[in-house]
Design an enzyme around this catalytic site. Structure first.
Site, mmCIF file in Angstrom:
data_model
loop_
_atom_site.group_PDB
_atom_site.id
_atom_site.type_symbol
_atom_site.label_atom_id
_atom_site.label_comp_id
_atom_site.label_asym_id
_atom_site.label_seq_id
_atom_site.Cartn_x
_atom_site.Cartn_y
_atom_site.Cartn_z
ATOM 1 N N GLY A 199 0.924 -1.212 0.089
ATOM 2 C CA GLY A 199 0.025 -0.070 0.031
ATOM 3 C C GLY A 199 0.676 1.215 -0.072
ATOM 4 O O GLY A 199 1.968 1.169 0.264
ATOM 5 N N PRO A 200 0.145 2.087 -0.391
ATOM 6 C CA PRO A 200 1.153 3.676 -0.456
ATOM 7 C C PRO A 200 1.599 4.034 1.127
ATOM 8 O O PRO A 200 0.871 3.398 2.003
ATOM 9 C CB PRO A 200 -0.269 4.585 -0.775
ATOM 10 C CG PRO A 200 -1.338 3.877 -0.782
ATOM 11 C CD PRO A 200 -1.286 2.582 -0.680
ATOM 12 N N PRO A 201 2.482 4.728 1.159
ATOM 13 C CA PRO A 201 3.037 5.245 2.317
ATOM 14 C C PRO A 201 1.986 5.803 3.476
ATOM 15 O O PRO A 201 1.194 6.587 2.840
ATOM 16 C CB PRO A 201 4.250 6.126 1.935
ATOM 17 C CG PRO A 201 4.229 6.286 0.371
ATOM 18 C CD PRO A 201 3.226 5.342 -0.008
ATOM 19 N N THR A 203 -0.316 4.425 5.063
ATOM 20 C CA THR A 203 -1.467 3.737 5.200
ATOM 21 C C THR A 203 -1.734 2.921 6.392
ATOM 22 O O THR A 203 -2.582 2.330 6.470
ATOM 23 C CB THR A 203 -2.007 3.076 4.016
ATOM 24 O OG1 THR A 203 -0.890 2.228 3.477
ATOM 25 C CG2 THR A 203 -2.358 4.038 2.974
ATOM 26 N N HIS A 421 -6.043 34.040 -12.549
ATOM 27 C CA HIS A 421 -5.753 32.806 -12.916
ATOM 28 C C HIS A 421 -6.810 31.898 -11.867
ATOM 29 O O HIS A 421 -7.545 30.739 -12.623
ATOM 30 C CB HIS A 421 -4.337 32.399 -12.531
ATOM 31 C CG HIS A 421 -3.804 30.879 -12.786
ATOM 32 N ND1 HIS A 421 -3.048 30.657 -13.868
ATOM 33 C CD2 HIS A 421 -4.144 29.912 -11.852
ATOM 34 C CE1 HIS A 421 -2.938 29.268 -13.586
ATOM 35 N NE2 HIS A 421 -3.653 28.800 -12.835
ATOM 36 N N GLU A 422 -6.824 32.073 -10.859
ATOM 37 C CA GLU A 422 -7.699 31.242 -9.796
ATOM 38 C C GLU A 422 -9.210 31.337 -10.218
ATOM 39 O O GLU A 422 -9.888 30.330 -10.194
ATOM 40 C CB GLU A 422 -7.452 31.652 -8.553
ATOM 41 C CG GLU A 422 -6.024 31.224 -7.954
ATOM 42 C CD GLU A 422 -5.504 29.725 -8.236
ATOM 43 O OE1 GLU A 422 -6.187 28.935 -8.210
ATOM 44 O OE2 GLU A 422 -4.302 29.647 -8.217
HETATM 45 P P1 ADP Z 1 3.345 3.051 6.548
HETATM 46 O O1 ADP Z 1 4.164 1.932 7.132
HETATM 47 O O2 ADP Z 1 2.086 2.256 5.827
HETATM 48 O O3 ADP Z 1 3.931 3.879 5.682
HETATM 49 P P2 ADP Z 1 2.761 3.752 9.364
HETATM 50 O O4 ADP Z 1 2.207 2.476 9.651
HETATM 51 O O5 ADP Z 1 4.095 3.900 9.601
HETATM 52 O O6 ADP Z 1 2.492 3.634 7.560
HETATM 53 O O7 ADP Z 1 1.546 4.732 9.654
HETATM 54 C C1 ADP Z 1 2.090 5.992 10.094
HETATM 55 C C2 ADP Z 1 1.261 6.467 11.035
HETATM 56 O O8 ADP Z 1 -0.100 6.887 10.622
HETATM 57 C C3 ADP Z 1 1.041 5.773 12.153
HETATM 58 O O9 ADP Z 1 2.005 5.855 13.261
HETATM 59 C C4 ADP Z 1 -0.337 6.177 12.724
HETATM 60 O O10 ADP Z 1 -0.318 7.117 13.655
HETATM 61 C C5 ADP Z 1 -0.891 6.767 11.422
HETATM 62 N N1 ADP Z 1 -2.166 5.681 10.939
HETATM 63 C C6 ADP Z 1 -1.891 5.047 9.632
HETATM 64 N N2 ADP Z 1 -2.770 4.058 9.446
HETATM 65 C C7 ADP Z 1 -3.610 4.422 10.773
HETATM 66 C C8 ADP Z 1 -4.869 3.628 10.814
HETATM 67 N N3 ADP Z 1 -5.577 2.904 10.132
HETATM 68 N N4 ADP Z 1 -5.373 3.936 12.067
HETATM 69 C C9 ADP Z 1 -4.664 4.710 12.950
HETATM 70 N N5 ADP Z 1 -3.573 5.294 12.732
HETATM 71 C C10 ADP Z 1 -2.956 5.072 11.693
HETATM 72 ZN ZN ZN Z 2 -3.722 26.938 -11.945
#
Ligand code: ADP
Ligand code: ZN
Ligand code: MG
Length: 644
Positions: A199-201, A203, A421-422
């Site tokens: 998954g994306p960063p 998440t 523009h906006e």
């Molecule tokens: P990833 O490893 O996917 O990049 P992390 O697990 O490090 O993301 O998530 C970063 C922070 O975002 C976590 O420490 C938490 O605080 C918050 N977070 C992300 N997803 C959730 C979730 N589903 N519920 C609660 N907190 C979340």
């Molecule tokens: Zn623009």
């Protein structure tokens, strides 16, 4: 083990100190001009010498000479030769002094050897300590895995992971297996050895993995993929070996490899050096994963945001055969995440997390956490006792676009350009059937943008229709068209808009098969983008003629969008002027203000744009007059305000 590292440092210091002191003790050369023995003898015979001091070790004598002119020299001469010479050339006027021969004490002579021996013994002891599994991480422990065993004091459980019910359900099984392995074994079930979280960063992949360990109550070894990749070839592989060794000793347990793409990239891809090491590491990882049998209750959880670049070998059954997609949360998930992260925060009565969740499509868990944090900081700064909707709204914009830069000096011309523009974007958006409603327009610079028009989808969507994409291009070009229509000139400010519009057009033609002329065909190889190495050798899977046609089609889409945008703005010219003026005046327009201006030509409270601007001018004039009378000094800020 910490203690021994500390001891080592102390020893090193001691040794260095001893060496330096002994060097100082025995370094007694006072930098005299050295001369040959012949020269000394000549000087002696010519009566040029006042005194000598002889230091003999029996064979060689060192003679320090003070000449009549008080210059000092030294010479080395065979002791027998010196004795004979002095006997033959006795001279009473020269003071002669003889030093006791200083022999260097035996222990000093053996000092360097001694130090070496001590050092070697210490090193051996250290290595032995480590190979006995001391778990230490001293200076020389390159090959040890850096895996960290999670401590139990801050236990994360599934309760801390909000939303993501499907993901949790899948992982529940893993937890169950770690808790009751027998149940599964009796049933003859093969439990996955590896689970890949994709998954994306932001998440919550790392969070989920920790929660699994917390739920199962087993040891949790976490290591980042980049820890395997070191300067020295072979280190990564040895770390992998070590990690699995440790895990086996602690089974049942979880090994968590974060950012696994750092090691598990496709082999044989890429340019330049450095993949030999990675390939070795990956091979070792595969070997280890095949190596542990069903009786070792180890589950490897890995996380990545680039599943596309992973080596196929790692995804086959028996390795990471289970993949769990961890996506950005939907509105309900976001609401729950917000709930988790606002638990310890004093929220004001007016705060509605549901509304906030609606306002933040596309936000990940990390973004939402950041949002709550920003809001708390803003509330502290505003000296409020609770977090109100105002701070939360500002925090959302901050997370999206960065903090406002009110202090940046903008010329009146640039302000006007940004306003039109906006306003162009906003008016075009308002007049398109498939565009999202305008949420906020601002000409206050934020981040690197001069201004922004924010729109808000009414609901999360996972697909875009052809008409929707076309409309998006039209609204993206609205800014540029407005500049051209009103100011007769165009600026670089639209470069991002144009880039995005072009990308949409290209994707429509090449990826989504939305071009009538070229048909439902995907062109180009999407996957190849990742590797430089492949990029060079990438062959187009279409002919030159088709390439030309693709370019034609992209151009056609863009031109069509531009023309539609132009038509809309020409038809709504009066509104464009009105909104731009309002923007110049207020700098920021909310959805209701914009709506009211478009439909009634007035602000929601019934006042018109010009009126306010008159009033504002008057009050400004008065205040500046007063200021000029009262203030002797004017700050730079006032000065700028007056300028505008
Ligand atoms: P990833 O490893 O996917 O990049 P992390 O697990 O490090 O993301 O998530 C970063 C922070 O975002 C976590 O420490 C938490 O605080 C918050 N977070 C992300 N997803 C959730 C979730 N589903 N519920 C609660 N907190 C979340
Ligand atoms: Zn623009
Ligand atoms: Mg992570």
């Amino acid at each position: 083990m910490k203690k021994s590292t500390y001891g080592l440092t102390a020893w090193l210091f001691l040794i260095i100190a001893v060496v330096i002191t002994s060097m100082m003790l025995f370094q007694n050369s006072k930098a005299l001009t050295s001369i040959t023995a012949d020269k000394f003898e000549t000087m002696w015979k010519n009566n040029q010498i006042k005194s000598i001091e002889v230091n003999s070790d029996g064979r060689i004598s060192t003679v320090e000479i003070v000449a009549n002119d008080n210059n000092r020299y030294s010479t080395s001469i065979a002791s027998t030769r010196l004795d004979d010479f002095l006997k033959d050339n006795a001279n009473d006027t020269v003071t002669q002094k003889y030093k006791e021969p200083t022999t260097i004490p035996v222990w000093v002579q053996f000092l360097p050897t001694g130090i070496l021996i001590i050092f070697t013994v210490m090193m051996m002891v250290m290595f032995m300590n480590q190979s006995q599994g001391g778990g230490g991480r001293g200076v020389m422990s390159f090959g040890k895995s850096k895996a960290q065993k999670a401590t139990n004091d801050k236990k994360v459980t599934f309760k801390d992971v909000a939303g993501e019910d499907e993901e949790k359900a899948e992982l529940e099984e893993v937890v169950d297996f770690l808790k009751y392995p027998k149940k599964y074994r009796d049933m003859g079930a093969r439990i996955p050895k590896g689970v890949l979280l994709v998954g994306p960063p932001g998440t919550g992949k790392t969070l989920l993995a920790k929660a699994v360990a917390g739920e199962a109550g087993v040891a949790f070894f976490s290591i980042s993929g980049s820890d395997f990749v070191e300067m020295f070839v072979g280190v990564g592989a040895s770390r992998v070996r070590d990690l699995f060794e440790t895990a086996k000793k602690n089974s049942p347990c979880i090994i968590f490899i974060d950012e696994i793409d750092a090691v598990a990239r496709q082999r044989g891809a890429g340019l330049g050096g450095g993949h030999d090491e990675r390939e070795q590491t990956l091979n070792q990882l595969l070997v280890e994963m095949d190596g542990f049998g069903i009786h070792e209750d180890i589950i490897v959880i890995a996380a990545t945001n680039r599943p596309d670049i992973l080596d196929k070998a790692i995804l086959r059954p028996g390795r990471f055969d289970r993949q769990i997609l961890v996506g950005a949360p939907d509105a309900k998930g976001r609401e729950e995440i917000l709930k988790v992260h606002s638990k310890n925060k004093p929220l004001a009565e007016d705060v509605n997390l549901k509304t906030l969740a609606k306002r933040t499509p596309g936000f990940t868990g990390a973004d939402l956490e950041n949002l709550m944090n920003e809001a708390s900081i803003l509330s502290v700064r505003a000296r409020k006792s609770t977090i109100t909707m105002e701070e939360l709204e500002e925090a959302i914009t901050r997370v999206i676009a960065g903090p406002e830069k009110k202090s940046r000096v903008i010329s009146e011309k640039d302000r006007k350009l940004t306003a039109y523009h906006e306003a162009g974007h906003a008016i075009v958006m308002r007049n398109l059937p498939n565009a999202d409603p305008v949420h906020q327009i601002s000409i206050i610079p934020r981040g690197s943008a001069g201004g922004y028009t924010m729109h808000l989808p009414e609901e999360d969507r996972s697909y875009m229709s052809k008409e929707g994409l076309k409309d998006e291009m039209v609204s993206l070009l609205g800014g540029r068209v407005a500049e051209k229509l009103i100011l007769g000139d165009i600026s670089t400010g639209a470069s991002n808009d144009i880039e995005r519009a072009t990308n949409i057009a290209r994707s429509m033609v090449m990826k989504y098969g939305m071009s009538d002329k070229l048909g439902t065909i995907a062109f180009g190889d999407e996957q190849g983008e990742v590797f430089l190495g492949r990029d060079f050798g990438r062959s187009k899977n279409y002919s030159e003629e088709v390439a030309a046609e693709i370019d034609e089609e992209i151009k056609m889409f863009i031109t069509e969008a531009y023309n539609r945008s132009e038509t809309i703005l020409i038809e709504n010219m009066d509104k464009l002027h009105l909104v731009a003026k309002a923007l110049l005046e207020k700098e920021k327009l909310e959805a209701d203000e914009f709506e009211s201006l478009i439909s009634t030509g007035k602000y929601p409270d019934g006042s018109s744009v010009e009126e306010i601007s008159e009033k504002k001018k008057e009050s400004e004039d008065i205040s500046t007059e007063v200021k000029e009378e009262n203030d002797k000094e004017m700050t730079l800020e006032d000065f700028e305000k007056k300028d505008l």
